[in-house]
Design a protein around this motif. Structure first.
Motif, short mmCIF file in Angstrom:
data_model
loop_
_atom_site.label_atom_id
_atom_site.label_comp_id
_atom_site.label_asym_id
_atom_site.label_seq_id
_atom_site.Cartn_x
_atom_site.Cartn_y
_atom_site.Cartn_z
N GLN A 211 0.83 -1.13 0.15
CA GLN A 211 -0.02 -0.06 -0.01
C GLN A 211 0.60 1.42 0.16
O GLN A 211 1.96 1.36 0.78
N LEU A 212 0.46 2.31 -0.72
CA LEU A 212 1.08 3.77 -0.61
C LEU A 212 0.83 4.03 0.93
O LEU A 212 -0.40 3.95 1.21
N GLY A 214 1.21 6.99 3.74
CA GLY A 214 1.61 8.18 4.19
C GLY A 214 0.83 9.49 3.37
O GLY A 214 0.86 10.51 3.72
N THR A 215 -0.10 8.93 2.52
CA THR A 215 -0.67 9.97 1.74
C THR A 215 -1.63 10.82 2.52
O THR A 215 -1.50 12.19 2.40
N GLY A 216 -2.15 10.22 3.46
CA GLY A 216 -3.19 11.17 4.31
C GLY A 216 -2.33 11.87 5.38
O GLY A 216 -3.05 12.73 6.13
N PHE A 286 -10.98 11.90 0.79
CA PHE A 286 -12.17 10.70 0.68
C PHE A 286 -13.50 11.26 1.23
O PHE A 286 -13.56 12.42 1.80
N HIS A 304 -9.41 0.86 7.39
CA HIS A 304 -8.48 1.70 8.35
C HIS A 304 -8.72 3.18 8.15
O HIS A 304 -8.48 3.85 9.12
N ALA A 308 -9.00 5.59 11.40
CA ALA A 308 -7.82 6.42 11.72
C ALA A 308 -8.17 7.85 11.40
O ALA A 308 -7.39 8.78 11.78
N ALA A 309 -9.05 8.15 10.71
CA ALA A 309 -9.26 9.66 10.23
C ALA A 309 -9.53 10.66 11.33
O ALA A 309 -9.95 10.34 12.42
N PRO A 310 -8.91 11.93 11.18
CA PRO A 310 -9.15 12.67 12.35
C PRO A 310 -10.67 12.95 12.41
O PRO A 310 -11.16 13.10 13.75
N ARG A 320 3.14 10.58 10.46
CA ARG A 320 3.35 9.13 10.34
C ARG A 320 4.60 9.10 9.56
O ARG A 320 4.85 9.94 8.40
N PHE A 341 6.96 1.72 12.91
CA PHE A 341 5.81 2.95 12.61
C PHE A 341 6.33 3.96 13.51
O PHE A 341 6.53 3.67 14.72
N PHE A 352 -1.51 9.58 19.07
CA PHE A 352 -1.60 8.21 18.76
C PHE A 352 -2.51 7.23 19.64
O PHE A 352 -3.10 6.58 19.03
N GLN A 356 -5.29 4.80 18.35
CA GLN A 356 -5.05 3.28 18.53
C GLN A 356 -6.04 2.76 19.35
O GLN A 356 -6.49 1.65 18.99
N LEU A 359 -8.58 2.07 16.68
CA LEU A 359 -8.11 0.98 15.67
C LEU A 359 -7.99 -0.22 16.36
O LEU A 359 -8.47 -1.32 15.64
C1 HEM Z 1 -3.44 5.49 6.68
C2 HEM Z 1 -1.49 1.47 6.52
C3 HEM Z 1 -0.95 1.34 11.26
C4 HEM Z 1 -2.75 5.93 11.55
C5 HEM Z 1 -2.88 4.42 6.31
C6 HEM Z 1 -2.89 4.17 5.09
C7 HEM Z 1 -2.33 3.02 4.76
C8 HEM Z 1 -2.19 2.45 6.25
C9 HEM Z 1 -2.24 2.25 3.67
C10 HEM Z 1 -3.60 4.93 3.82
C11 HEM Z 1 -2.72 5.93 3.15
C12 HEM Z 1 -2.14 7.01 4.21
O1 HEM Z 1 -2.95 7.91 4.41
O2 HEM Z 1 -1.12 6.96 4.73
C13 HEM Z 1 -1.04 1.17 7.78
C14 HEM Z 1 -0.43 -0.05 8.10
C15 HEM Z 1 -0.18 0.07 9.54
C16 HEM Z 1 -0.82 1.03 9.97
C17 HEM Z 1 0.09 -1.18 7.25
C18 HEM Z 1 0.36 -1.17 10.44
C19 HEM Z 1 1.28 -1.99 9.90
C20 HEM Z 1 -1.32 2.43 11.81
C21 HEM Z 1 -1.57 2.98 13.14
C22 HEM Z 1 -1.89 4.31 13.35
C23 HEM Z 1 -2.38 4.56 11.76
C24 HEM Z 1 -0.94 2.21 14.49
C25 HEM Z 1 -2.23 5.15 14.44
C26 HEM Z 1 -2.37 4.61 15.80
C27 HEM Z 1 -3.21 6.37 10.56
C28 HEM Z 1 -3.79 7.39 9.97
C29 HEM Z 1 -3.96 7.65 8.79
C30 HEM Z 1 -3.48 5.92 8.10
C31 HEM Z 1 -4.09 8.58 10.76
C32 HEM Z 1 -4.39 8.68 7.62
C33 HEM Z 1 -6.12 8.61 7.73
C34 HEM Z 1 -6.43 9.92 7.07
O3 HEM Z 1 -6.19 9.80 5.88
O4 HEM Z 1 -7.10 10.93 7.63
N1 HEM Z 1 -2.38 3.73 6.95
N2 HEM Z 1 -1.35 1.72 8.97
N3 HEM Z 1 -1.91 3.67 11.18
N4 HEM Z 1 -3.11 5.24 9.11
FE1 HEM Z 1 -2.36 3.59 9.19
#
Ligand code: HEM
Length: 395
Positions: A211-212, A214-216, A286, A304, A308-310, A320, A341, A352, A356, A359
């Protein structure tokens, strides 16, 4: 060939093809020279309002080392160490040798090296200093399988660069200087594509689930960025940021059994372009309310990004940074692979931890990952050219 032509050849195969077209080995070595200058020569200033690792672009290598103080070390001895580390970090990030250099990275450029230092609650307790409320222990979450031996620590050091030898050299240099004052408690290393070399410059990194990732992220300069990411409390942390570090293993064998479509539903974004399932391209905001023809949400209830969104977490916003790791196989034959992470924020309780908490309960992705280690550090502000790391705490 032109410089632009060289830069356009962004893969090893591409470089070889261009080299072949202009005359074999001699041309290839010229290309390597130019590329070396391009990547190895890149330098990220060490001094600045914030420590460089917080906002630096994606690096190809990210190593994290946690140090513990030797018994009985005083605040003045810690200050001496931090002054020396600061001097050495200035040299290393400029591609210069340190006093007593081991020559491990001789001839390598700085390669965008950053060295970022943070303090754990245990350090402040050992020095009988007040522990900020922001550094309160992160609560346990359902499904956590944390290994305390590879968590926490008195001092956390994040080293990032586009050359792993440069990172290894820098970590050895810091460890040598620390001898007698602090020693490495645990260490981990991760990787990404080489920004602007193996992928387009500024491209969002791809994690091991494909997956990409970091986009958000919030973007520097956006309204609210500083408020969400940079600390204000206590006074010595003003301009700093709190860093949560988690080693998160991916259950890749289970993940692989899912169809691409199912994987995309679990995250809420397409794997190829990173576009949200509600439509558009990677950076289209989105639409969480969007319905698909025939009924149902385009981005499902357990996706996800929704969880995870604000908007789902009272505005909680974190910056991140991820590094993939792939450390061979576990005794059960599964890959020991996943994501280092890192999340920077003004206050982990509103960042966080708040995210979390949701999540761990509601995110469909959580069935395919396991949080294996955890650490929290107060990353103080950056240095002026005559200052030293952590000066605001120790002066
Ligand atoms: C978004 C993967 C763990 C918080 C995303 C996205 C992916 C992703 C693919 C969508 C692209 C992006 O915006 O970066 C993962 C994977 C994880 C993981 C593979 C674990 C191996 C976590 C954890 C947190 C988190 C532990 C925080 C507690 C977020 C947030 C977004 C996000 C805040 C952005 C949501 C938005 O666009 O508003 N993650 N994530 N992620 N993730 Fe994760």
């Amino acid at each position: 060939f032109t410089r632009r032509g060289v830069l356009a050849a962004t893969s090893a195969a591409g470089v070889a093809a261009v080299a072949g077209a202009v005359g074999g080995d001699a041309a290839a070595s010229v290309l390597r020279g130019e590329r070396a200058e391009e990547v190895g020569g890149r330098r990220i200033p060490f001094d600045g309002a914030h420590q460089a690792g917080v906002l630096a672009p994606t690096a190809a290598h990210g190593w994290f080392a946690a140090f513990d103080l030797a018994p009985g070390v005083t605040a003045r001895q810690l200050e001496a160490l931090l002054r020396t580390w600061t001097r050495d970090a200035r040299l290393l990030t400029a591609g210069e040798p340190v006093p007593g250099d081991d020559a491990m990275a001789l001839g390598h450029g700085p390669s965008s090296l950053t060295i970022t230092v943070g303090f754990g609650a245990s350090l402040l307790r050992k020095l009988t200093m007040a522990v900020p409320a922001e550094l309160a222990a992160i609560p346990p979450f359902p499904r956590d399988q944390l290994d305390p031996g590879r968590g926490d620590g008195d001092i956390g050091v994040l080293l990032t660069a586009d050359d792993a030898v440069v990172v290894a050299h820098a970590l050895r240099a810091l460890s040598r200087t620390a001898r007698g004052t602090a020693a490495v408690r645990w260490q981990m290393s991760g990787f990404n594509a080489v920004d602007g070399v193996t992928v387009a410059k500024g491209a969002t990194p791809r994690n091991l689930m494909g997956q990409l990732d970091g986009t958000g992220n919030p973007k520097v300069g956006e309204p609210g960025f500083d408020t969400h990411i940079f600390a204000t409390d206590p006074g010595w942390m003003r301009g700093g940021s709190y860093l949560v570090f988690r080693r998160i293993r991916m259950l890749l064998d289970a993940w692989d059994t899912l169809s691409r479509e199912r994987q995309e539903q679990i995250v809420g974004r397409r794997k190829d372009t990173g576009a949200p399932l509600s439509g558009g391209t990677e950076f289209t905001p989105f639409d969480l309310g969007k319905q698909i023809p025939g009924g149902g949400l385009a981005i499902g209830p357990g996706a996800h990004v929704r969880q995870a969104a604000p908007a789902s977490n009272g505005g909680a916003t974190i910056l991140r940074k991820g590094f993939s790791y792939f450390d061979g196989l576990r005794p059960d034959g599964a890959p020991d692979a996943g994501l280092l992470f890192l999340a920077f924020q003004r206050d982990p309780r509103d960042g966080f931890t708040r995210i979390q908490q949701r999540l761990a309960l509601a995110d469909e992705l959580s069935r395919f990952i396991v949080h294996e280690t955890s650490a929290l550090f107060a990353v103080p502000p950056g240095t002026s050219s005559h200052g030293y790391l952590g000066q605001s705490l120790l002066e």
